[in-house]
Design a protein around this motif. Structure first.
Motif, PDB file in Angstrom:
ATOM      1  N   TYR A  67      -7.876   4.708  -4.713  1.00  0.00           N
ATOM      2  CA  TYR A  67      -7.786   4.588  -6.169  1.00  0.00           C
ATOM      3  C   TYR A  67      -9.006   3.859  -6.712  1.00  0.00           C
ATOM      4  O   TYR A  67      -9.602   4.271  -7.712  1.00  0.00           O
ATOM      5  CB  TYR A  67      -6.497   3.842  -6.556  1.00  0.00           C
TER       6      TYR A  67
ATOM      7  N   CYS B 107      -2.197   8.092  -3.894  1.00  0.00           N
ATOM      8  CA  CYS B 107      -3.340   7.679  -3.086  1.00  0.00           C
ATOM      9  C   CYS B 107      -3.215   6.201  -2.733  1.00  0.00           C
ATOM     10  O   CYS B 107      -2.432   5.469  -3.338  1.00  0.00           O
ATOM     11  CB  CYS B 107      -4.661   7.933  -3.810  1.00  0.00           C
ATOM     12  N   SER B 108      -3.992   5.767  -1.764  1.00  0.00           N
ATOM     13  CA  SER B 108      -3.949   4.367  -1.352  1.00  0.00           C
ATOM     14  C   SER B 108      -4.703   3.507  -2.366  1.00  0.00           C
ATOM     15  O   SER B 108      -5.482   4.026  -3.171  1.00  0.00           O
ATOM     16  CB  SER B 108      -4.596   4.214   0.025  1.00  0.00           C
TER      17      SER B 108
ATOM     18  N   LYS C 109       0.936   4.052  -2.938  1.00  0.00           N
ATOM     19  CA  LYS C 109       0.637   5.456  -2.658  1.00  0.00           C
ATOM     20  C   LYS C 109       1.785   6.363  -3.086  1.00  0.00           C
ATOM     21  O   LYS C 109       1.560   7.484  -3.563  1.00  0.00           O
ATOM     22  CB  LYS C 109       0.347   5.645  -1.171  1.00  0.00           C
TER      23      LYS C 109
ATOM     24  N   SER D 255       0.826  -1.217   0.000  1.00  0.00           N
ATOM     25  CA  SER D 255       0.000   0.000   0.000  1.00  0.00           C
ATOM     26  C   SER D 255       0.857   1.262   0.000  1.00  0.00           C
ATOM     27  O   SER D 255       0.559   2.239  -0.694  1.00  0.00           O
ATOM     28  CB  SER D 255      -0.943   0.003   1.205  1.00  0.00           C
ATOM     29  N   ASN D 256       1.944   1.237   0.769  1.00  0.00           N
ATOM     30  CA  ASN D 256       2.835   2.398   0.825  1.00  0.00           C
ATOM     31  C   ASN D 256       3.517   2.634  -0.519  1.00  0.00           C
ATOM     32  O   ASN D 256       3.662   3.773  -0.968  1.00  0.00           O
ATOM     33  CB  ASN D 256       3.896   2.198   1.916  1.00  0.00           C
TER      34      ASN D 256
END
Length: 248
Positions: free
Chosen positions: A241, A236-237, A231, A227-228
């Protein structure tokens, strides 16, 4: 052996020219003698000749007319004249004539002319050979990068290393790293990440898979790390999205 055409409307001049050429003992052979420029043009095409040695003044088509017609040919032209005519020489240079000899043409002058011409042809061949070799190398390198990109696309769920990719295309990993950056503008490891994130975008919009399932499909065991990374590249996460429909 380089192929030469002789062109002069006087037979005795052609005999003198032939003798001068043959006495040089250079790697050339006279394949035809012609009486005017038009005949010489036909002879060049017939024999795939490399050089025409022609008189300036001839009937039907003179040496300047011949020079104009040969300007775009691979064969070269040397003009011969009975007097030092600067205007003829100027026109000859304009059409790319390689040399300008004065009658009577002695063997030494012919040898000097042909030696310079042969040296130029050899240098041109060498340059063309280097260019072709360079082109072939460039094509091979482009094919190698395409193979690597296809390899990455087919193995997004697996651990993809530069070493594995280099082995696939039989290149040194260090060399492949430099080549990849040169061809794509980015590092191999960054390309792998970008391709994974592009696939993540597609799965987020086109499927109902959970974020954890998508992460797993792309080789990420740690959903937070996935996730990082997502992003960082998209702003965005993964869930944001998906909610935006692919328009963060």
């Amino acid at each position: 052996m380089y192929k030469i055409i002789l062109a002069d409307d006087e037979k005795w001049v052609r005999i003198v020219l032939r003798k001068a050429v043959e006495q040089t003992k250079l790697p050339v052979t006279i394949v035809q003698e012609c009486a005017n420029g038009l005949e010489a043009l036909d002879a060049v095409q017939k024999h795939a000749a490399d050089l025409v040695i022609s008189d300036v003044k001839m009937p039907i088509m003179d040496g300047i007319g011949l020079a104009e017609q040969m300007a775009l040919m691979t064969a070269n032209l040397v003009l011969v004249s009975g007097y030092d005519d600067f205007q003829f020489a100027q026109k000859a240079i304009r059409y790319g004539v390689k040399d300008y000899l004065l009658k009577p043409v002695e063997m030494e002058a012919m040898a000097d002319c042909l030696e310079r011409w042969i040296q130029g042809r050899e240098l041109l061949k060498e340059a063309m050979g280097d260019a072709n070799a360079s082109l072939q190398t460039e094509k091979a390198e482009m094919s190698a990068i395409e193979q690597v990109q296809q390899f990455v696309a087919a193995n997004l769920a697996k651990e993809i290393t530069l070493t594995d990719a280099a082995a696939l295309v039989h290149l040194n990993p260090s060399y492949l790293s430099q080549l990849f950056k040169q061809q794509t503008g980015g590092k191999f490891v960054d390309y792998v990440i970008v391709m994974r994130m592009e696939e993540a975008k597609r799965l987020l919009i086109k499927t109902a898979l959970r974020v954890s399932e998508i992460a797993e499909r792309l080789g990420y065991g740690d959903i937070a790390y996935f996730s990082n990374t997502f992003k960082k590249l998209t702003g965005c996460s993964p869930l944001e999205y998906r909610k935006s429909g692919g328009k963060p």
